[in-house]
Design a protein around this motif. Structure first.
Motif, PDB file in Angstrom:
ATOM      1  N   VAL A 122       0.847  -1.190   0.000  1.00 37.95           N
ATOM      2  CA  VAL A 122       0.000   0.000   0.000  1.00 37.95           C
ATOM      3  C   VAL A 122       0.881   1.238   0.000  1.00 37.95           C
ATOM      4  N   GLN A 123       0.591   2.134  -0.919  1.00 35.84           N
ATOM      5  CA  GLN A 123       1.325   3.400  -0.964  1.00 35.84           C
ATOM      6  C   GLN A 123       0.390   4.525  -0.524  1.00 35.84           C
ATOM      7  N   LEU A 124       0.933   5.425   0.275  1.00 32.35           N
ATOM      8  CA  LEU A 124       0.158   6.534   0.803  1.00 32.35           C
ATOM      9  C   LEU A 124       0.838   7.847   0.419  1.00 32.35           C
ATOM     10  N   GLN A 125       0.066   8.775  -0.085  1.00 26.16           N
ATOM     11  CA  GLN A 125       0.590  10.074  -0.507  1.00 26.16           C
ATOM     12  C   GLN A 125      -0.196  11.168   0.181  1.00 26.16           C
ATOM     13  N   ALA A 126       0.457  11.851   1.105  1.00 28.55           N
ATOM     14  CA  ALA A 126      -0.194  12.936   1.841  1.00 28.55           C
ATOM     15  C   ALA A 126       0.061  14.269   1.165  1.00 28.55           C
ATOM     16  N   SER A 127      -0.913  15.153   1.266  1.00 20.90           N
ATOM     17  CA  SER A 127      -0.768  16.487   0.699  1.00 20.90           C
ATOM     18  C   SER A 127      -1.666  17.457   1.452  1.00 20.90           C
ATOM     19  N   GLY A 128      -1.479  18.741   1.182  1.00 15.41           N
ATOM     20  CA  GLY A 128      -2.362  19.745   1.742  1.00 15.41           C
ATOM     21  C   GLY A 128      -1.764  20.584   2.850  1.00 15.41           C
ATOM     22  N   ALA A 135      -3.950  10.012  -0.262  1.00 13.96           N
ATOM     23  CA  ALA A 135      -4.388   9.116  -1.327  1.00 13.96           C
ATOM     24  C   ALA A 135      -3.708   7.769  -1.170  1.00 13.96           C
ATOM     25  N   ALA A 136      -4.509   6.715  -1.124  1.00 13.38           N
ATOM     26  CA  ALA A 136      -3.986   5.363  -0.976  1.00 13.38           C
ATOM     27  C   ALA A 136      -4.068   4.619  -2.303  1.00 13.38           C
ATOM     28  N   VAL A 190      -6.718  -2.798   3.569  1.00 16.70           N
ATOM     29  CA  VAL A 190      -6.616  -1.807   4.637  1.00 16.70           C
ATOM     30  C   VAL A 190      -7.889  -1.786   5.465  1.00 16.70           C
ATOM     31  N   ASP A 191      -7.732  -1.814   6.781  1.00 15.61           N
ATOM     32  CA  ASP A 191      -8.880  -1.752   7.681  1.00 15.61           C
ATOM     33  C   ASP A 191      -9.068  -0.359   8.267  1.00 15.61           C
ATOM     34  N   VAL A 192      -7.973   0.250   8.656  1.00 16.16           N
ATOM     35  CA  VAL A 192      -8.019   1.558   9.312  1.00 16.16           C
ATOM     36  C   VAL A 192      -6.988   2.484   8.693  1.00 16.16           C
ATOM     37  N   LEU A 193      -7.369   3.729   8.534  1.00 18.05           N
ATOM     38  CA  LEU A 193      -6.415   4.768   8.135  1.00 18.05           C
ATOM     39  C   LEU A 193      -6.334   5.795   9.233  1.00 18.05           C
ATOM     40  N   GLY A 194      -5.132   6.237   9.516  1.00 15.96           N
ATOM     41  CA  GLY A 194      -4.960   7.184  10.604  1.00 15.96           C
ATOM     42  C   GLY A 194      -4.052   8.334  10.227  1.00 15.96           C
ATOM     43  N   TRP A 195      -4.122   9.365  11.042  1.00 11.90           N
ATOM     44  CA  TRP A 195      -3.210  10.503  10.935  1.00 11.90           C
ATOM     45  C   TRP A 195      -2.417  10.610  12.231  1.00 11.90           C
ATOM     46  N   PHE A 196      -1.136  10.813  12.083  1.00  9.25           N
ATOM     47  CA  PHE A 196      -0.244  11.074  13.199  1.00  9.25           C
ATOM     48  C   PHE A 196       0.496  12.375  12.895  1.00  9.25           C
ATOM     49  N   ARG A 197       1.134  12.927  13.906  1.00  9.09           N
ATOM     50  CA  ARG A 197       1.930  14.126  13.690  1.00  9.09           C
ATOM     51  C   ARG A 197       3.164  14.092  14.579  1.00  9.09           C
ATOM     52  N   SER A 239     -10.388   6.245  -2.659  1.00  8.42           N
ATOM     53  CA  SER A 239      -9.296   5.707  -1.827  1.00  8.42           C
ATOM     54  C   SER A 239      -8.510   6.837  -1.179  1.00  8.42           C
ATOM     55  N   THR A 240      -9.233   7.795  -0.648  1.00  9.85           N
ATOM     56  CA  THR A 240      -8.608   8.978  -0.066  1.00  9.85           C
ATOM     57  C   THR A 240      -9.189   9.244   1.314  1.00  9.85           C
ATOM     58  N   VAL A 241      -8.326   9.598   2.235  1.00  6.38           N
ATOM     59  CA  VAL A 241      -8.736   9.996   3.569  1.00  6.38           C
ATOM     60  C   VAL A 241      -8.376  11.468   3.759  1.00  6.38           C
ATOM     61  N   TYR A 242      -9.250  12.179   4.424  1.00  2.77           N
ATOM     62  CA  TYR A 242      -9.062  13.601   4.628  1.00  2.77           C
ATOM     63  C   TYR A 242      -8.967  13.916   6.122  1.00  2.77           C
ATOM     64  N   LEU A 243      -8.258  14.982   6.411  1.00  4.97           N
ATOM     65  CA  LEU A 243      -8.227  15.505   7.771  1.00  4.97           C
ATOM     66  C   LEU A 243      -8.541  16.997   7.680  1.00  4.97           C
ATOM     67  N   GLN A 244      -9.768  17.339   8.018  1.00  6.17           N
ATOM     68  CA  GLN A 244     -10.172  18.746   8.052  1.00  6.17           C
ATOM     69  C   GLN A 244      -9.759  19.316   9.401  1.00  6.17           C
TER      70      GLN A 244
END
Length: 124
Positions: A1-7, A22-23, A30-37, A76-81
């Protein structure tokens, strides 16, 4: 799985940017997608997570009520508003994917795949 973050980018305090992840490649596993910092000099910390199916979400207390995670399975995209940004939100933000059906997790070690990170800098 490749993940590309942007924004990411430079944002004023109180601003409301949206991060995208974008996955591709094996996203059905994939079961869960998360954001870390990770802020300079600090450990990586959990921000939010979402299950692809069902849309259940989980937030760190520090962002609850200000950040919203969502998923578009067709894209296949996850967002973090991110709303009402604070100076302490400055960090590199990473998206990550967990392929094991263990449910929502805030533990970085539970995530198998990681994106490259996108910098969010909050200015006063």
């Amino acid at each position: 799985v490749q993940l590309q973050a942007s924004g990411g980018g430079l944002v004023q305090a109180g601003g409301s940017p949206r991060l995208s992840c974008a996955a591709s490649g094996g996203t059905l596993s994939v079961d869960v997608l998360g954001w870390f910092r990770q802020a300079p000099g600090k450990e990586r910390e959990f921000v939010a997570a979402i299950r692809w199916t069902g849309g259940m979400t989980y937030y760190a207390d520090s962002v609850k009520g200000r950040f919203t995670i969502s998923a578009d399975s067709a894209e296949s995209t996850v967002y973090l508003q991110m709303n009402d940004l604070k100076l302490e939100d400055t960090a590199v933000y990473y998206c990550a994917a967990d392929s094991r059906p263990r449910g929502l997790s805030a533990v970085a070690l539970h995530y198998d795949f990681w994106g490259q990170g996108t910098q969010v800098t909050v200015s006063s």
